[in-house]
Motif scaffolding. Structure first.
Motif, PDB file in Angstrom:
ATOM      1  N   ARG A  29       0.827  -1.210   0.000  1.00  0.00           N
ATOM      2  CA  ARG A  29       0.000   0.000   0.000  1.00  0.00           C
ATOM      3  C   ARG A  29       0.859   1.256   0.000  1.00  0.00           C
ATOM      4  O   ARG A  29       0.480   2.297  -0.522  1.00  0.00           O
ATOM      5  N   GLN A  32       3.326   1.951  -1.636  1.00  0.00           N
ATOM      6  CA  GLN A  32       3.681   2.401  -2.979  1.00  0.00           C
ATOM      7  C   GLN A  32       2.595   3.317  -3.540  1.00  0.00           C
ATOM      8  O   GLN A  32       2.882   4.324  -4.186  1.00  0.00           O
ATOM      9  N   ALA A  76       3.071   6.627  -1.695  1.00  0.00           N
ATOM     10  CA  ALA A  76       4.186   7.413  -2.195  1.00  0.00           C
ATOM     11  C   ALA A  76       3.787   8.110  -3.491  1.00  0.00           C
ATOM     12  O   ALA A  76       4.096   9.286  -3.709  1.00  0.00           O
ATOM     13  N   ALA A  77       3.066   7.386  -4.353  1.00  0.00           N
ATOM     14  CA  ALA A  77       2.605   7.973  -5.610  1.00  0.00           C
ATOM     15  C   ALA A  77       1.631   9.116  -5.337  1.00  0.00           C
ATOM     16  O   ALA A  77       1.687  10.168  -5.977  1.00  0.00           O
ATOM     17  N   THR A  85      -2.378   7.186 -13.445  1.00  0.00           N
ATOM     18  CA  THR A  85      -0.934   7.197 -13.696  1.00  0.00           C
ATOM     19  C   THR A  85      -0.215   6.316 -12.679  1.00  0.00           C
ATOM     20  O   THR A  85       0.684   5.553 -13.036  1.00  0.00           O
ATOM     21  N   ARG A  90       1.955   3.362 -14.129  1.00  0.00           N
ATOM     22  CA  ARG A  90       3.387   3.632 -14.139  1.00  0.00           C
ATOM     23  C   ARG A  90       4.119   3.102 -12.899  1.00  0.00           C
ATOM     24  O   ARG A  90       5.308   2.831 -12.949  1.00  0.00           O
ATOM     25  N   ILE A  91       3.404   3.030 -11.791  1.00  0.00           N
ATOM     26  CA  ILE A  91       4.066   2.645 -10.539  1.00  0.00           C
ATOM     27  C   ILE A  91       3.662   1.233 -10.102  1.00  0.00           C
ATOM     28  O   ILE A  91       4.505   0.398  -9.804  1.00  0.00           O
ATOM     29  N   PRO A 126       3.981  -2.025 -13.178  1.00  0.00           N
ATOM     30  CA  PRO A 126       5.305  -2.618 -13.430  1.00  0.00           C
ATOM     31  C   PRO A 126       5.837  -3.452 -12.264  1.00  0.00           C
ATOM     32  O   PRO A 126       6.745  -4.254 -12.447  1.00  0.00           O
ATOM     33  N   GLN A 127       5.286  -3.240 -11.085  1.00  0.00           N
ATOM     34  CA  GLN A 127       5.720  -4.048  -9.946  1.00  0.00           C
ATOM     35  C   GLN A 127       4.850  -5.291  -9.780  1.00  0.00           C
ATOM     36  O   GLN A 127       5.259  -6.275  -9.168  1.00  0.00           O
ATOM     37  N   VAL A 148      14.758  -8.649  -9.891  1.00  0.00           N
ATOM     38  CA  VAL A 148      14.279  -8.102  -8.628  1.00  0.00           C
ATOM     39  C   VAL A 148      15.445  -7.825  -7.687  1.00  0.00           C
ATOM     40  O   VAL A 148      15.484  -6.830  -6.983  1.00  0.00           O
ATOM     41  N   ARG A 167      18.494  -7.206  -8.593  1.00  0.00           N
ATOM     42  CA  ARG A 167      19.320  -6.220  -9.262  1.00  0.00           C
ATOM     43  C   ARG A 167      20.184  -5.310  -8.419  1.00  0.00           C
ATOM     44  O   ARG A 167      19.814  -4.565  -7.580  1.00  0.00           O
TER      45      ARG A 167
END
Lengths: 219, 259
Positions: free
Chosen positions: A115, A117, A120-121, A130, A134-135, A138-139, A217, A219
């Motif tokens: 949540r 995330q 934060a958006a 969006t 966009r956020i 992709p996750q 992930v 990375r």
């Protein structure tokens, strides 16, 4: 002799033709399942009001046999003016059926995104659409790709159901060869081997993709 | 009451179920003022920031930013609940940094800093990158701009989060226990950035913190929250040297003993 090599080789071209139809139905069916499934999940999140009708629809599709859905689309469809050729009807039915499963997989993926995330958006003033595209999206997708891959294999293995409405895919072709020649051993065995081979290859590919994702992930 | 405050909480109440988190709270924050908010967990500190960021609605009372109401709007003399456009316009004045960073893991440090400026402020990619580069430089992470959050330490992630919030050019910056999730050795680098931010920029800052030393030297004013109310507030020096309230003293004693 039970197994006749000459006969097996003789029927291979016909089965090869049919294999193309099987692969076609799989690819088209899964493309539909993956996109429609994602669309349903996005709609559920973006417009909460659609959540209930979508859930009911998904449950309905998941709780009835695919074979019946294929029959309904192909035989009952024309009654209401929906005339489709067998391959289209069958592919459509398979696609919609698996879209229901895929949408549940996607949903799990979206629910797994914390949540925080979203917050934060929101704090950055991104609007909901969006933020979703966009956020969150992709996750949400990469972790569920292996699960989607499993449904791809499952869908592939269910394409013989299309023989019930006489689509000339592998199983139907094998049955026709059998009834013409009274030899079922070779065609049915070859069809089985084809499915086995393709499933094993797909499973290996999925593992490969899975490994790459986990790497991504970390990375 | 303060003249022309940057932020005003007026009789604000927030409940979670039957539990009152913020209880009729009044607080004015002046333009460019640095306010530290301290208090035990559950005293309503975080709720305060979340309401100002418009992440949580108030249950009653009003919040004003630059004299304009966040919690309602006026149309033709009528008082209406705020719509999304109003909230988003008001929210543009505020930036927030979270305890757990909340960076977007699929984007690089740079990606984190340019996404919202491009999508919300309508900056071109080049302009957004230029601005983000400056900010990443300011937080000392220009060389890490292409790293993903998972490749950065906690302190570095939090500094990216600060740059990301600043990229939206807020007038008020909220810091919600931004060092609580950090390893001790990286706390300093984050506090240094916040300190520099306070010195070099015209920003109103509200800092919820457990770092008493930082609150003392950084803040103009310290507010001690207890059960959703401001129990004591004073200029930072006075607050720590000469706390008036018995609860404040007990709290400070407990915090200092914990080290």
């Amino acid at each position: 002799m039970i197994w006749d090599w000459a006969f097996a080789i003789e029927i291979l071209p016909r089965l090869g033709q049919a294999a193309i139809v099987t692969v076609q139905a799989t690819v088209m069916g899964f493309a539909l399942a993956a996109t429609l499934g994602l669309g349903l999940t996005l709609a559920r999140i973006a417009w909460p009001r659609t959540a209930l009708p979508i859930s009911v629809g998904v449950e309905l599709v998941r709780s009835t046999p695919l074979l019946i859905q294929i029959f309904v689309l192909y035989f009952v469809g024309p009654e209401i003016g929906l005339v489709l050729d067998a391959l289209t009807a069958g592919t459509l039915a398979i696609g919609v059926h698996y879209a229901a499963y895929c949408s549940e997989v996607y949903r799990a993926g979206f629910e797994a995104v914390p949540r925080s995330q979203w917050e934060a958006a929101e704090a950055l003033n991104l609007n909901r659409g969006t933020a979703l595209m966009r956020i969150i999206l992709p996750q949400a997708i990469p972790p569920v790709i292996p699960a989607l891959g499993n449904y791809l294999v499952a869908l592939f293995k269910e394409t013989p159901l299309l023989s019930a409405i006489a689509v000339l895919e592998l199983m139907q072709t094998a049955k026709i060869i059998g009834s013409e020649s009274f030899r079922y051993t070779e065609p049915i065995t070859l069809v089985g081997l084809f499915f086995l081979g393709m499933s094993l290859i797909s499973a290996a590919l999925i593992r490969l993709v899975e490994a790459r994702i986990t790497q991504g992930v970390r990375r | 009451m303060m003249q022309d405050p940057m932020v005003r909480f007026q009789n604000v109440t927030k409940r979670h179920g039957s539990h009152i988190v913020v209880d009729g709270l009044n607080l004015d924050v002046a333009r460019n003022e640095k306010v530290a908010i301290i208090g035990a967990s559950g005293s309503g500190k975080t709720s305060l920031l979340r309401m100002l960021m418009a992440l949580d609605p108030v249950d009653s009372g009003e919040i004003f930013i630059e004299g304009e109401p966040l919690t309602h709007m006026e149309r033709q003399g009528k008082r209406l609940p705020p719509d999304m456009a109003h909230i988003r316009r008001m929210r543009g004045k505020v930036g927030m940094v979270f305890q757990s960073f909340n960076l977007f893991p699929h984007l690089t440090a740079m990606g984190n800093c340019i996404e919202a400026p491009m999508r919300v402020l309508g900056l071109t990619r080049a302009a957004a990158i230029e601005r983000a580069t400056e900010l990443l430089e300011m937080v000392g992470l220009a060389s890490r701009k292409d790293y993903y959050p998972s490749q950065l330490s906690g302190g570095q992630q939090q500094r990216v989060a600060i740059a990301r919030a600043l990229a939206m050019r807020p007038k008020v910056m909220l810091f919600d226990e931004v060092t609580s999730a950090l390893d001790p050795e990286t706390v300093g680098e984050v506090l240094t950035v916040i300190r520099r931010l306070g010195e070099e920029h015209d920003l109103t800052m509200m800092v919820v913190t457990h770092q008493m030393g930082f609150a003392r030297e950084f803040a103009d004013r310290v507010c001690f929250l207890h059960q959703g109310r401001i129990c004591e507030e004073a200029p930072a020096r006075d607050f720590f040297h000469n706390p008036q309230n018995e609860r404040t003293r007990a709290f400070l004693r407990a915090v200092l003993e914990a080290g």
